[in-house]
Write a protein that holds these residues in place. Structure first.
Motif, PDB file in Angstrom:
ATOM      1  N   GLY A 129       0.809  -1.208   0.000  1.00 13.31           N
ATOM      2  CA  GLY A 129       0.000   0.000   0.000  1.00 13.31           C
ATOM      3  C   GLY A 129       0.842   1.258   0.000  1.00 13.31           C
ATOM      4  O   GLY A 129       2.027   1.247   0.337  1.00 13.31           O
ATOM      5  N   ASN A 130       0.223   2.364  -0.384  1.00 17.04           N
ATOM      6  CA  ASN A 130       0.895   3.652  -0.528  1.00 17.04           C
ATOM      7  C   ASN A 130       0.801   4.445   0.768  1.00 17.04           C
ATOM      8  O   ASN A 130      -0.242   5.010   1.088  1.00 17.04           O
ATOM      9  CB  ASN A 130       0.241   4.412  -1.692  1.00 17.04           C
ATOM     10  N   VAL A 131       1.898   4.519   1.485  1.00 15.19           N
ATOM     11  CA  VAL A 131       1.993   5.366   2.682  1.00 15.19           C
ATOM     12  C   VAL A 131       2.681   6.678   2.343  1.00 15.19           C
ATOM     13  O   VAL A 131       2.322   7.736   2.849  1.00 15.19           O
ATOM     14  CB  VAL A 131       2.750   4.638   3.808  1.00 15.19           C
ATOM     15  N   GLY A 132       3.673   6.633   1.435  1.00 13.60           N
ATOM     16  CA  GLY A 132       4.490   7.805   1.148  1.00 13.60           C
ATOM     17  C   GLY A 132       3.713   8.978   0.594  1.00 13.60           C
ATOM     18  O   GLY A 132       3.886  10.117   1.038  1.00 13.60           O
ATOM     19  N   SER A 133       2.841   8.749  -0.408  1.00 13.65           N
ATOM     20  CA  SER A 133       2.068   9.846  -0.995  1.00 13.65           C
ATOM     21  C   SER A 133       0.572   9.593  -0.927  1.00 13.65           C
ATOM     22  O   SER A 133      -0.206  10.374  -1.478  1.00 13.65           O
ATOM     23  CB  SER A 133       2.472  10.051  -2.464  1.00 13.65           C
ATOM     24  N   GLY A 134       0.179   8.506  -0.262  1.00 12.24           N
ATOM     25  CA  GLY A 134      -1.228   8.158  -0.179  1.00 12.24           C
ATOM     26  C   GLY A 134      -1.852   8.570   1.141  1.00 12.24           C
ATOM     27  O   GLY A 134      -1.219   9.183   1.998  1.00 12.24           O
ATOM     28  N   THR A 135      -3.101   8.209   1.310  1.00 12.02           N
ATOM     29  CA  THR A 135      -3.833   8.540   2.528  1.00 12.02           C
ATOM     30  C   THR A 135      -4.334   7.271   3.196  1.00 12.02           C
ATOM     31  O   THR A 135      -4.435   6.207   2.570  1.00 12.02           O
ATOM     32  CB  THR A 135      -5.050   9.434   2.229  1.00 12.02           C
ATOM     33  N   VAL A 136      -4.669   7.409   4.465  1.00  8.38           N
ATOM     34  CA  VAL A 136      -5.247   6.289   5.201  1.00  8.38           C
ATOM     35  C   VAL A 136      -6.547   5.841   4.540  1.00  8.38           C
ATOM     36  O   VAL A 136      -6.797   4.640   4.372  1.00  8.38           O
ATOM     37  CB  VAL A 136      -5.491   6.691   6.670  1.00  8.38           C
ATOM     38  N   ALA A 137      -7.374   6.787   4.147  1.00  3.98           N
ATOM     39  CA  ALA A 137      -8.658   6.450   3.526  1.00  3.98           C
ATOM     40  C   ALA A 137      -8.450   5.702   2.209  1.00  3.98           C
ATOM     41  O   ALA A 137      -9.177   4.751   1.893  1.00  3.98           O
ATOM     42  CB  ALA A 137      -9.473   7.716   3.292  1.00  3.98           C
ATOM     43  N   GLU A 138      -7.453   6.115   1.421  1.00  3.44           N
ATOM     44  CA  GLU A 138      -7.174   5.458   0.147  1.00  3.44           C
ATOM     45  C   GLU A 138      -6.796   3.999   0.360  1.00  3.44           C
ATOM     46  O   GLU A 138      -7.285   3.105  -0.345  1.00  3.44           O
ATOM     47  CB  GLU A 138      -6.039   6.201  -0.561  1.00  3.44           C
ATOM     48  N   MET A 139      -5.942   3.730   1.336  1.00  3.58           N
ATOM     49  CA  MET A 139      -5.544   2.354   1.588  1.00  3.58           C
ATOM     50  C   MET A 139      -6.708   1.542   2.145  1.00  3.58           C
ATOM     51  O   MET A 139      -6.925   0.384   1.754  1.00  3.58           O
ATOM     52  CB  MET A 139      -4.354   2.305   2.553  1.00  3.58           C
ATOM     53  N   SER A 140      -7.478   2.136   3.041  1.00  2.00           N
ATOM     54  CA  SER A 140      -8.634   1.445   3.600  1.00  2.00           C
ATOM     55  C   SER A 140      -9.635   1.070   2.509  1.00  2.00           C
ATOM     56  O   SER A 140     -10.180  -0.036   2.495  1.00  2.00           O
ATOM     57  CB  SER A 140      -9.306   2.340   4.655  1.00  2.00           C
ATOM     58  N   ASP A 141      -9.857   1.986   1.576  1.00  3.10           N
ATOM     59  CA  ASP A 141     -10.787   1.710   0.466  1.00  3.10           C
ATOM     60  C   ASP A 141     -10.275   0.587  -0.428  1.00  3.10           C
ATOM     61  O   ASP A 141     -11.057  -0.216  -0.942  1.00  3.10           O
ATOM     62  CB  ASP A 141     -10.995   2.974  -0.377  1.00  3.10           C
TER      63      ASP A 141
END
Length: 510
Positions: A129-141
């Motif tokens: 998953g993307n932690v560096g440029s992503g969001t918590v909501a994006e990974m959860s989705d």
């Protein structure tokens, strides 16, 4: 000067740790020709394919029992936004792959294509998953999109894109190389984020995630300790994984012939000194695995938290005339010996080490296969995976070394030249042996105790030179053949190994 004899004792009636099949995992990043041309050719390609995935590569990987596949990166993972890779391909937005060649990625290979690939391979998906440029909501989705049924928003979106039933996704990476391309964070910064992101990657409909926190680079034991302290600081037993949400931590380690990152050495044109430096650096994997295990044992003596080496392998300068950002390198007998050494280390540390992923599967770094249009070549490293397949999910039997004079000693340093590991399942056992000596043969004598046994079959991977490699013109320059150098002497298995060789011996157990 080199000598080469190893005498060991193996108790076949005493079980060690189980060697997880996931130690034989693989890694496929959007990098160079790994995904495009390597795995994915598209439905309209003249290359034989199943729904766009090339059949020859799939078949080759199935034959080595590929257990899992890590995707989409690597550094690419922390600039990848998964929503751009779902839906009709002609409508997917493009992006720039800034890490690898600065090329435009059209996102034609995305979530559905990856999951289809895993189904064709019979491999379990490991999604980073993307932690560096992503969001918590994006990974959860993304987790919801992949694994939840019913009428949830992401479940409905997945159905609109043609997939009714959710998939099973056991492995989930909480970012990648947060100390570098994944955000240039400190261990303390990342530890806070890891807990937050892991909390919102939820288990849906019986799909239980095994979350892997992005751990250290090589031997950064402070990073490992910071992550492990975050568990104990919350109180309660470490085995209560609900505290911080992740179940394992990863580290990365690559082998080079040089300490100069800009000049790592040629894959095929190397001299004796470069070979010795390579093996010295490869042996560091043992020191590093044991170092992280010691730190983890201080906080988790029951080994409920797993250690994952989800990037390992040789990394050379790219082949002349190829894109520097595509990391295409040839694969010689030297690479195969590095792999044999790594697996013996992995087997010896199977109590704590639960997964490893070689970098990378096709056309990048220490690949299993190389493709050239419709043609495909199996590398020497592929053959080590094939010969060692019997260790997957088998019971390890530690080799107690009684004596060994098998060592290289030279100006660049000193290292052991003979290494071996033994495992068993049901009525058989597998012994793997690597002779790292560039010039001299070696003899391994193993006193096998506790079970009746007989030599069944033996294979060897060798070649006239360490630089030997397979090409489209000569695809079998380095390939396994039957081996007559293994025999029984009393209660001992005695194996005579030629220089720079890897062998396996299958035993029938009574």
């Amino acid at each position: 000067m080199s000598t080469g004899n190893l005498h060991g004792v193996v108790n076949l009636d005493v079980a060690g740790a189980t060697i997880s099949r996931h130690l034989y995992g693989h890694f496929a990043e959007h990098l160079g020709r790994c995904i495009y041309e390597g795995f994915w050719v598209g439905e309209d390609s003249p290359i034989q394919n199943t729904a766009g995935v090339r059949d020859d590569v799939v078949q080759a990987l199935k034959e080595i029992s590929i257990p899992n596949l890590r995707w989409p990166g690597g550094c690419f993972a922390d600039e990848y936004h998964w929503m751009n890779g779902v839906g009709p391909r002609e409508e997917r937005p493009s992006m720039v792959n800034t890490h690898w060649g600065d090329v435009v990625e059209d996102n034609s290979f995305g979530t559905h294509e990856f999951m289809q690939l895993c189904e064709l391979l019979g491999a379990e998906p490991y999604v980073s998953g993307n932690v560096g440029s992503g969001t918590v909501a994006e990974m959860s989705d993304w987790v919801e999109y992949l694994t939840r049924s019913g009428d949830a928003p992401m479940s409905r979106l997945r159905r609109e894109h043609g997939r009714t039933e959710p998939w099973k996704v056991p492995f989930w990476g909480i970012g990648n190389e947060a100390w570098g391309c994944g955000g240039n964070m400190t261990a303390e910064q990342y530890t806070q984020l890891a807990s937050q992101f892991a909390t919102y990657t939820r288990n849906h409909d019986g799909n239980e995630l095994y979350r892997v926190a992005a751990g250290p680079n090589k031997d950064d034991y402070h990073w490992t300790e910071t992550l492990m302290k975050s568990i104990s600081a919350l109180g309660g037993p470490v085995a209560d994984r609900k505290h911080n949400g992740w179940q394992a931590l990863s580290f990365h380690y690559y082998t080079h012939a040089s300490d100069d990152w800009q000049h790592k050495g040629s894959a095929t044109e190397f001299d004796a000194e470069e070979y010795h430096r390579t093996i010295l650096n490869a042996w560091r994997i043992d020191e590093i695995v044991r170092g992280h295990a010691r730190v983890m044992d201080a906080y988790d003596p029951e080994a409920t938290v797993g250690l994952v080496c989800d990037e390992w392998g040789t990394w050379w300068d790219v082949e002349p005339g190829t894109n520097p950002g595509f990391l295409f390198q040839q694969n010689t007998l030297r690479d195969a010996l590095v792999a044999g050494l790594h697996f013996d280390v992995f087997h010896a540390n199977a109590r704590r080490l639960v997964m490893a992923n070689i970098a990378q599967t096709v056309n990048v770094l220490q690949a299993m296969v190389l493709t050239d249009g419709a043609k495909m070549v199996l590398t020497p490293t592929y053959h080590v995976f094939a010969m060692n397949a019997g260790h997957q999910d088998a019971t390890s039997h530690p080799v107690q070394v009684v004596s060994s004079d098998a060592r290289y000693r030279g100006e660049v340093g000193e290292y052991a030249t003979l290494t071996t590991s033994v495992s068993s399942r049901e009525g058989s056992a597998l012994v793997s042996l690597t002779n790292l000596d560039a010039s001299n043969g070696g003899t391994v004598r193993l006193d096998l105790r506790g079970r009746d046994w007989q030599v069944a079959t033996a294979k060897i991977l060798a070649a006239p030179s360490l630089q030997a490699h397979n090409t489209v013109q000569d695809p079998s320059a380095v390939a396994p053949v039957a081996f007559d150098g293994a025999r029984r002497e009393g209660d001992a298995l005695v194996v005579d190994l030629p220089p720079h060789s890897f062998a396996t011996v299958e035993l029938t157990l009574g």
